[in-house]
Design a protein around this motif. Structure first.
Motif, PDB file in Angstrom:
ATOM      1  N   LEU A 172     -23.088 -15.538 -18.175  1.00  0.00           N
ATOM      2  CA  LEU A 172     -22.509 -16.550 -18.735  1.00  0.00           C
ATOM      3  C   LEU A 172     -22.024 -15.807 -19.597  1.00  0.00           C
ATOM      4  CD1 LEU A 172     -24.918 -20.094 -19.151  1.00  0.00           C
ATOM      5  CD2 LEU A 172     -23.509 -18.951 -16.441  1.00  0.00           C
ATOM      6  N   TYR A 173     -19.895 -16.174 -19.888  1.00  0.00           N
ATOM      7  CA  TYR A 173     -19.055 -15.296 -20.956  1.00  0.00           C
ATOM      8  C   TYR A 173     -18.439 -16.247 -20.823  1.00  0.00           C
ATOM      9  CZ  TYR A 173     -16.749 -14.352 -16.768  1.00  0.00           C
ATOM     10  OH  TYR A 173     -16.135 -13.750 -15.625  1.00  0.00           O
ATOM     11  N   PRO A 174     -17.314 -16.184 -21.509  1.00  0.00           N
ATOM     12  CA  PRO A 174     -15.762 -16.863 -22.136  1.00  0.00           C
ATOM     13  C   PRO A 174     -15.038 -16.279 -20.839  1.00  0.00           C
ATOM     14  CG  PRO A 174     -16.657 -15.844 -24.168  1.00  0.00           C
ATOM     15  CD  PRO A 174     -17.979 -15.761 -23.021  1.00  0.00           C
ATOM     16  N   ASP A 175     -14.614 -17.444 -20.433  1.00  0.00           N
ATOM     17  CA  ASP A 175     -13.717 -16.827 -19.202  1.00  0.00           C
ATOM     18  C   ASP A 175     -12.161 -17.174 -20.051  1.00  0.00           C
ATOM     19  OD1 ASP A 175     -12.250 -16.568 -16.828  1.00  0.00           O
ATOM     20  OD2 ASP A 175     -13.489 -17.693 -16.216  1.00  0.00           O
ATOM     21  N   ARG A 176     -10.616 -16.208 -19.287  1.00  0.00           N
ATOM     22  CA  ARG A 176      -9.586 -16.394 -19.712  1.00  0.00           C
ATOM     23  C   ARG A 176      -8.796 -16.260 -18.926  1.00  0.00           C
ATOM     24  NH1 ARG A 176      -9.016 -12.195 -25.262  1.00  0.00           N
ATOM     25  NH2 ARG A 176      -9.829 -10.657 -24.260  1.00  0.00           N
ATOM     26  N   GLY A 177      -9.325 -16.040 -17.485  1.00  0.00           N
ATOM     27  CA  GLY A 177      -8.235 -15.857 -16.187  1.00  0.00           C
ATOM     28  C   GLY A 177      -8.758 -13.915 -16.199  1.00  0.00           C
ATOM     29  N   LYS A 178      -9.582 -13.166 -16.616  1.00  0.00           N
ATOM     30  CA  LYS A 178      -9.489 -11.523 -16.337  1.00  0.00           C
ATOM     31  C   LYS A 178     -10.815 -11.828 -15.698  1.00  0.00           C
ATOM     32  CE  LYS A 178      -6.397 -10.565 -20.500  1.00  0.00           C
ATOM     33  NZ  LYS A 178      -6.794 -10.007 -21.427  1.00  0.00           N
ATOM     34  N   ASP A 179     -10.632 -10.743 -14.903  1.00  0.00           N
ATOM     35  CA  ASP A 179     -11.830 -10.137 -14.155  1.00  0.00           C
ATOM     36  C   ASP A 179     -12.685  -8.653 -15.059  1.00  0.00           C
ATOM     37  OD1 ASP A 179     -12.916  -9.262 -11.918  1.00  0.00           O
ATOM     38  OD2 ASP A 179     -12.418  -7.854 -10.823  1.00  0.00           O
ATOM     39  N   ILE A 180     -14.180  -9.445 -14.643  1.00  0.00           N
ATOM     40  CA  ILE A 180     -15.022  -8.236 -16.361  1.00  0.00           C
ATOM     41  C   ILE A 180     -16.131  -7.572 -14.883  1.00  0.00           C
ATOM     42  CG2 ILE A 180     -14.678  -9.447 -17.597  1.00  0.00           C
ATOM     43  CD1 ILE A 180     -17.372 -10.526 -16.952  1.00  0.00           C
ATOM     44  N   SER A 181     -16.093  -8.269 -13.436  1.00  0.00           N
ATOM     45  CA  SER A 181     -16.554  -7.440 -12.721  1.00  0.00           C
ATOM     46  C   SER A 181     -16.418  -5.786 -12.501  1.00  0.00           C
ATOM     47  CB  SER A 181     -15.766  -7.621 -11.301  1.00  0.00           C
ATOM     48  OG  SER A 181     -14.995  -7.003 -10.774  1.00  0.00           O
ATOM     49  N   PRO A 182     -15.683  -5.133 -13.152  1.00  0.00           N
ATOM     50  CA  PRO A 182     -15.823  -3.526 -13.473  1.00  0.00           C
ATOM     51  C   PRO A 182     -16.934  -3.312 -14.629  1.00  0.00           C
ATOM     52  CG  PRO A 182     -13.679  -3.831 -13.129  1.00  0.00           C
ATOM     53  CD  PRO A 182     -13.591  -5.524 -13.069  1.00  0.00           C
ATOM     54  N   PHE A 183     -16.686  -3.817 -15.406  1.00  0.00           N
ATOM     55  CA  PHE A 183     -17.272  -3.678 -16.840  1.00  0.00           C
ATOM     56  C   PHE A 183     -18.674  -3.652 -16.228  1.00  0.00           C
ATOM     57  CE2 PHE A 183     -13.658  -5.295 -18.050  1.00  0.00           C
ATOM     58  CZ  PHE A 183     -12.570  -3.811 -18.116  1.00  0.00           C
ATOM     59  N   ILE A 184     -19.312  -4.650 -15.768  1.00  0.00           N
ATOM     60  CA  ILE A 184     -20.843  -5.489 -15.655  1.00  0.00           C
ATOM     61  C   ILE A 184     -21.742  -4.539 -14.382  1.00  0.00           C
ATOM     62  CG2 ILE A 184     -21.915  -7.624 -15.731  1.00  0.00           C
ATOM     63  CD1 ILE A 184     -20.365  -7.075 -18.060  1.00  0.00           C
ATOM     64  N   HIS A 185     -22.357  -4.987 -14.333  1.00  0.00           N
ATOM     65  CA  HIS A 185     -23.608  -3.935 -13.571  1.00  0.00           C
ATOM     66  C   HIS A 185     -23.169  -4.838 -12.658  1.00  0.00           C
ATOM     67  CE1 HIS A 185     -27.542  -3.216 -12.027  1.00  0.00           C
ATOM     68  NE2 HIS A 185     -27.525  -2.419 -12.582  1.00  0.00           N
ATOM     69  N   GLU A 186     -23.922  -4.388 -11.501  1.00  0.00           N
ATOM     70  CA  GLU A 186     -23.150  -5.219 -10.106  1.00  0.00           C
ATOM     71  C   GLU A 186     -24.540  -6.108  -9.867  1.00  0.00           C
ATOM     72  OE1 GLU A 186     -25.247  -1.739  -7.165  1.00  0.00           O
ATOM     73  OE2 GLU A 186     -23.083  -2.150  -7.497  1.00  0.00           O
ATOM     74  N   LYS A 187     -25.530  -6.091 -10.599  1.00  0.00           N
ATOM     75  CA  LYS A 187     -26.869  -6.986 -10.001  1.00  0.00           C
ATOM     76  C   LYS A 187     -26.479  -8.102 -10.812  1.00  0.00           C
ATOM     77  CE  LYS A 187     -30.762  -5.027 -10.758  1.00  0.00           C
ATOM     78  NZ  LYS A 187     -32.147  -4.173 -10.719  1.00  0.00           N
TER      79      LYS A 187
ATOM     80  N   LEU B  46     -15.292  -9.820 -22.698  1.00  0.00           N
ATOM     81  CA  LEU B  46     -16.015  -8.714 -21.825  1.00  0.00           C
ATOM     82  C   LEU B  46     -14.461  -8.034 -21.799  1.00  0.00           C
ATOM     83  CD1 LEU B  46     -19.342 -10.255 -20.277  1.00  0.00           C
ATOM     84  CD2 LEU B  46     -18.870  -9.107 -22.628  1.00  0.00           C
ATOM     85  N   ASP B  47     -13.643  -8.502 -21.174  1.00  0.00           N
ATOM     86  CA  ASP B  47     -12.419  -7.093 -20.781  1.00  0.00           C
ATOM     87  C   ASP B  47     -11.642  -6.574 -21.825  1.00  0.00           C
ATOM     88  OD1 ASP B  47      -9.585  -9.467 -21.369  1.00  0.00           O
ATOM     89  OD2 ASP B  47     -11.933 -10.433 -21.340  1.00  0.00           O
ATOM     90  N   SER B  48     -12.342  -7.162 -23.476  1.00  0.00           N
ATOM     91  CA  SER B  48     -11.646  -7.017 -24.092  1.00  0.00           C
ATOM     92  C   SER B  48     -12.026  -5.182 -24.745  1.00  0.00           C
ATOM     93  CB  SER B  48     -11.836  -7.616 -25.630  1.00  0.00           C
ATOM     94  OG  SER B  48     -11.066  -8.732 -25.792  1.00  0.00           O
ATOM     95  N   ASN B  49     -11.131  -4.147 -25.837  1.00  0.00           N
ATOM     96  CA  ASN B  49     -11.672  -2.694 -26.544  1.00  0.00           C
ATOM     97  C   ASN B  49     -11.925  -3.111 -27.412  1.00  0.00           C
ATOM     98  OD1 ASN B  49     -10.948  -1.609 -23.539  1.00  0.00           O
ATOM     99  ND2 ASN B  49      -8.533  -2.082 -24.976  1.00  0.00           N
ATOM    100  N   GLY B  50     -12.914  -4.710 -28.238  1.00  0.00           N
ATOM    101  CA  GLY B  50     -12.907  -4.051 -29.545  1.00  0.00           C
ATOM    102  C   GLY B  50     -14.901  -4.184 -29.633  1.00  0.00           C
ATOM    103  N   GLY B  51     -15.044  -3.338 -30.678  1.00  0.00           N
ATOM    104  CA  GLY B  51     -16.606  -3.723 -30.495  1.00  0.00           C
ATOM    105  C   GLY B  51     -17.680  -4.595 -30.566  1.00  0.00           C
ATOM    106  N   GLY B  52     -17.533  -5.445 -30.315  1.00  0.00           N
ATOM    107  CA  GLY B  52     -18.647  -6.503 -29.865  1.00  0.00           C
ATOM    108  C   GLY B  52     -17.968  -6.923 -28.352  1.00  0.00           C
ATOM    109  N   SER B  53     -17.278  -6.577 -28.053  1.00  0.00           N
ATOM    110  CA  SER B  53     -17.517  -6.695 -26.780  1.00  0.00           C
ATOM    111  C   SER B  53     -18.073  -5.355 -25.998  1.00  0.00           C
ATOM    112  CB  SER B  53     -15.684  -6.574 -26.216  1.00  0.00           C
ATOM    113  OG  SER B  53     -14.635  -7.596 -26.625  1.00  0.00           O
ATOM    114  N   PHE B  54     -17.892  -4.073 -26.164  1.00  0.00           N
ATOM    115  CA  PHE B  54     -18.300  -2.530 -25.599  1.00  0.00           C
ATOM    116  C   PHE B  54     -19.867  -2.971 -26.282  1.00  0.00           C
ATOM    117  CE2 PHE B  54     -14.223  -0.649 -26.929  1.00  0.00           C
ATOM    118  CZ  PHE B  54     -14.251   0.232 -25.568  1.00  0.00           C
ATOM    119  N   ALA B  55     -20.176  -3.596 -27.404  1.00  0.00           N
ATOM    120  CA  ALA B  55     -21.276  -3.229 -27.018  1.00  0.00           C
ATOM    121  C   ALA B  55     -22.691  -4.708 -26.114  1.00  0.00           C
ATOM    122  CB  ALA B  55     -21.876  -4.337 -28.912  1.00  0.00           C
TER     123      ALA B  55
END
Length: 264
Positions: free
Chosen positions: A38-53, A11-20
């Motif tokens: 639940l998402y694949p974790d590779r040590g990057k913070d995804i919280s800026p991209f995801i709903h706060e709920k 979810l931290d990537s810039n590809g089409g699948g990640s955007f969707a």
């Protein structure tokens, strides 16, 4: 409504699948009362991209390539086999959303048995999308076998199948919908958030000599070729009529080349 959303995309990537995937996760976050992601974790913070709920729970996979190959021959084609049953038991969701059929492999039946509603979002018709990959035949043969099984179960055992395109829905129906009872709806592609303070050039033809169009992707993949060649043959000539002095760069893994058209 409590929603458990599972995605196999980074979810931290810039590809089409990640955007969707981010857009779909955020859309469910908007309508649900409580959410776990639940998402694949590779040590990057995804919280800026995801709903706060959302409660974010990254699942890592540090197994060696040999162990991953062994897992594929066991039918384990994703990293969530322990995480999903544990999270379902703890969170007790009303709805489980599998963001592509791959991450539902071997687990959709477990969710069904608990009486929990299931939605599967199909980003592609996987048997077509994965043609030619993984490139190593030792990986590809077992992966494609279990991927087909997972996709068939996802279509037949979910309460609702959502597809990005009508073509995907047609292919899924033709190949897996044996009883013609499965529900399909078109979800399409969209941006969850409205972008603010963005300015666009109303007439891009005024400064055409400085326009550079870049297309990136793994150039050895068949799906890249299948999407790139129709663009070059059918759409790019039309685009050149509007911006004749533009430059097109196509670059990616394995190979890179530059195509320049100059029309006067």
């Amino acid at each position: 409504m409590k929603v458990l959303f599972i995605t196999n995309h980074y979810l931290d990537s810039n590809g089409g699948g990640s955007f969707a995937s981010r857009a779909y996760a955020n859309a469910f976050g908007e309508i649900a009362e409580m959410c776990v992601l639940l998402y694949p974790d590779r040590g990057k913070d995804i919280s800026p991209f995801i709903h706060e709920k959302y409660i974010l729970k990254g699942i890592s996979n540090s197994n060696s390539k040999i162990r991953k190959l062994f897992d594929i021959y066991r039918g384990r084609i994703h990293r969530f086999y322990k995480a999903i049953p544990a999270e379902v038991k703890e969170f007790q969701p009303d709805l489980v959303v599998f963001d592509n059929s791959r991450c539902s492999a071997g687990l959709i039946q477990h969710v069904n048995s608990l009486g929990i509603k299931v939605i599967v979002i199909h980003h592609n018709f996987e048997m077509e999308y994965h043609r030619g990959e993984p490139p190593n035949i030792l990986w590809r043969i077992p992966f494609m076998y279990f991927m087909k099984k997972a996709e068939m179960n996802a279509v037949q055992k979910s309460d609702l199948n959502l597809t990005l395109t009508m073509q995907d829905a047609i292919l899924l129906r033709m190949n897996y919908n044996l009883n013609n009872q499965t529900k399909f709806e078109l979800i399409g592609c969209f941006e969850y958030e409205k972008k603010k303070n963005l300015t666009f050039h109303k007439d891009i033809t005024k400064n055409t000599k400085n326009i550079c169009i870049a297309i990136t992707g793994t150039l050895s993949d068949l799906q890249t070729e299948d999407s790139l060649m129709p663009f070059l043959n059918s759409y790019y000539p039309l685009l050149l009529k509007i911006i004749p002095y533009s430059v097109l760069i196509i670059a990616g893994k394995i190979a890179a080349y530059k195509v320049v058209y100059i029309w006067s």
